[in-house]
Every structure is written in structure tokens, then in C-alpha cells.
Scaffold this motif. Sequence first.
Motif, PDB file in Angstrom:
ATOM      1  N   GLN A   1       4.087   0.927  11.913  1.00 16.11           N
ATOM      2  CA  GLN A   1       2.747   1.381  11.806  1.00 16.11           C
ATOM      3  C   GLN A   1       2.163   0.578  10.957  1.00 16.11           C
ATOM      4  O   GLN A   1       0.790   0.039  10.873  1.00 16.11           O
ATOM      5  CB  GLN A   1       2.746   2.587  11.035  1.00 16.11           C
ATOM      6  N   LEU A   2       2.530  -0.187   9.708  1.00 14.66           N
ATOM      7  CA  LEU A   2       1.846  -0.758   8.769  1.00 14.66           C
ATOM      8  C   LEU A   2       1.729  -2.154   9.129  1.00 14.66           C
ATOM      9  O   LEU A   2       0.682  -2.774   8.669  1.00 14.66           O
ATOM     10  CB  LEU A   2       2.817  -0.875   7.378  1.00 14.66           C
TER      11      LEU A   2
ATOM     12  N   HIS B   1       2.302   4.664   1.348  1.00 16.13           N
ATOM     13  CA  HIS B   1       2.219   5.115   2.682  1.00 16.13           C
ATOM     14  C   HIS B   1       3.257   6.294   2.543  1.00 16.13           C
ATOM     15  O   HIS B   1       4.596   6.227   1.999  1.00 16.13           O
ATOM     16  CB  HIS B   1       3.005   4.090   3.590  1.00 16.13           C
ATOM     17  N   LEU B   2       2.819   7.548   2.908  1.00 13.11           N
ATOM     18  CA  LEU B   2       3.518   8.838   2.623  1.00 13.11           C
ATOM     19  C   LEU B   2       4.767   8.902   3.525  1.00 13.11           C
ATOM     20  O   LEU B   2       5.651   9.673   3.095  1.00 13.11           O
ATOM     21  CB  LEU B   2       2.390   9.878   3.391  1.00 13.11           C
ATOM     22  N   GLY B   3       5.019   8.052   4.462  1.00 13.62           N
ATOM     23  CA  GLY B   3       6.277   7.913   5.255  1.00 13.62           C
ATOM     24  C   GLY B   3       7.452   7.701   4.269  1.00 13.62           C
ATOM     25  O   GLY B   3       8.539   8.189   4.592  1.00 13.62           O
TER      26      GLY B   3
ATOM     27  N   TRP C   1       7.706   3.544  10.173  1.00 16.52           N
ATOM     28  CA  TRP C   1       6.676   3.317   9.036  1.00 16.52           C
ATOM     29  C   TRP C   1       6.448   1.636   8.978  1.00 16.52           C
ATOM     30  O   TRP C   1       5.271   1.650   8.947  1.00 16.52           O
ATOM     31  CB  TRP C   1       7.136   3.736   7.898  1.00 16.52           C
TER      32      TRP C   1
ATOM     33  N   THR D   1       7.579   7.881   1.347  1.00 15.75           N
ATOM     34  CA  THR D   1       7.807   8.970   0.166  1.00 15.75           C
ATOM     35  C   THR D   1       8.759  10.200   1.059  1.00 15.75           C
ATOM     36  O   THR D   1       9.629  10.433   0.465  1.00 15.75           O
ATOM     37  CB  THR D   1       6.654   9.466  -0.228  1.00 15.75           C
TER      38      THR D   1
ATOM     39  N   ASN E   1      12.166   4.278   8.838  1.00 12.83           N
ATOM     40  CA  ASN E   1      11.740   3.263   8.179  1.00 12.83           C
ATOM     41  C   ASN E   1      10.845   2.235   9.125  1.00 12.83           C
ATOM     42  O   ASN E   1      10.181   1.751   8.826  1.00 12.83           O
ATOM     43  CB  ASN E   1      12.470   2.813   6.870  1.00 12.83           C
TER      44      ASN E   1
ATOM     45  N   VAL F   1       0.997  -1.231   0.018  1.00 13.18           N
ATOM     46  CA  VAL F   1      -0.209   0.037   0.005  1.00 13.18           C
ATOM     47  C   VAL F   1       0.841   1.319  -0.149  1.00 13.18           C
ATOM     48  O   VAL F   1       1.922   1.340   0.508  1.00 13.18           O
ATOM     49  CB  VAL F   1      -1.032   0.090   1.053  1.00 13.18           C
TER      50      VAL F   1
END
Length: 177
Positions: A135-136, A77-79, A132, A81, A129, A75
Motif C-alpha cells: 500500500q505504502l 500507518h495504522l497497519g 501494508w 500499529t 506487513n 509516515v
Amino acid sequence: MKAKLNVRSMVQASFFAALSIILTRLVSIMVTPTLRLGLGELPLIMSGILFGPIIGAATGFVADMIGFMINPQGVFHLGFTISSILWGMIPGLISMKLMHKKDFMRNISLPKVLIIVAISRIIIAIGLNTYWLSQLFGKAYIVLFFERVIFSAIQIPIESYIITKIIEYIQPVLNFE
């Protein structure tokens, strides 16, 4: 070090973005669901070192957005980017602040690049990272942290050596005198 935004630097930075997309999306290997073995950050780091933090950040942004559109791996994830932008920005800031560009480019050395790669990897790969990914995947940060520290300890000298050799090789073509 003030990056010149001209056609030449944009073409060169675009090459690094394309190379990052290829290395990240097509040549990397997922070791675990949270650990990818690849060299996709190297072109972003080199873009930051060679062209400065702004062009380096733009290279990271372009590489992430186009790479996701071509071949999404999970998916969006702005993180990630943000991390991709930082892979270009942080090395540019470090090389700009610690050394004058002409001196740095004339005296490129493994220890200098090792510092840049280590700081970038600690902040981005180990710090951001990991956050992130926690979180995911809903895993505790600390669970992911240790495997990423070990992996980074192996990656830092390898990436530093590769970057140093590539910059030494392409330096005459880039014309930074």
C-alpha cells in the motif's frame, strides 16, 4: 494462562516495550526500502509468551506509539500499529492455547518457540506487513512477498533460538511458579 495486571508485570512489560523501541528504531538496518533487519519484534514476542495476549498486545501498542513519537521512520500507518499489537498478542494466544503456562515455562524448548515464532512471522511479517508495504510503496504484493518469505526463513530459527535462551535465562527472575 491468565495474566496478572499488577505493578510487577506492568514494569516487566514496560521493559520489553522499551527494549523493542531501542532494537527497532536505533539498532535495526534497512536492507531495502521495504525490508528491515532487526530484532525489534523479539521483546514483543517474549512479552506475549510470558504475560499473555492482552499484556503482549499492550506492549506492542506502547512500543509502536512511543517509538514513532521518538523516532518516526516514514509516515504513520495504522497497519503497522496493528502489526505491532499482533506481535505481542499472537504469541500470547498460541502459548496460552497450546500449553498451560506453568508447563510451558518449565519446559520451554526451541521447538515450541519455533512454532510460535513461525506462525507469528507468517501472519504478520509475510502476510500483513507485506500488504501494508505494498500500500505504502505502490508495489504489487507478490513482488514484495518473495523477498520477505526468504528473509523470514532465515529469521525464524535465529529469533527462536535467541528467544528460547533469553527466556531460559530470565525465567527464575520472573517467578512464574
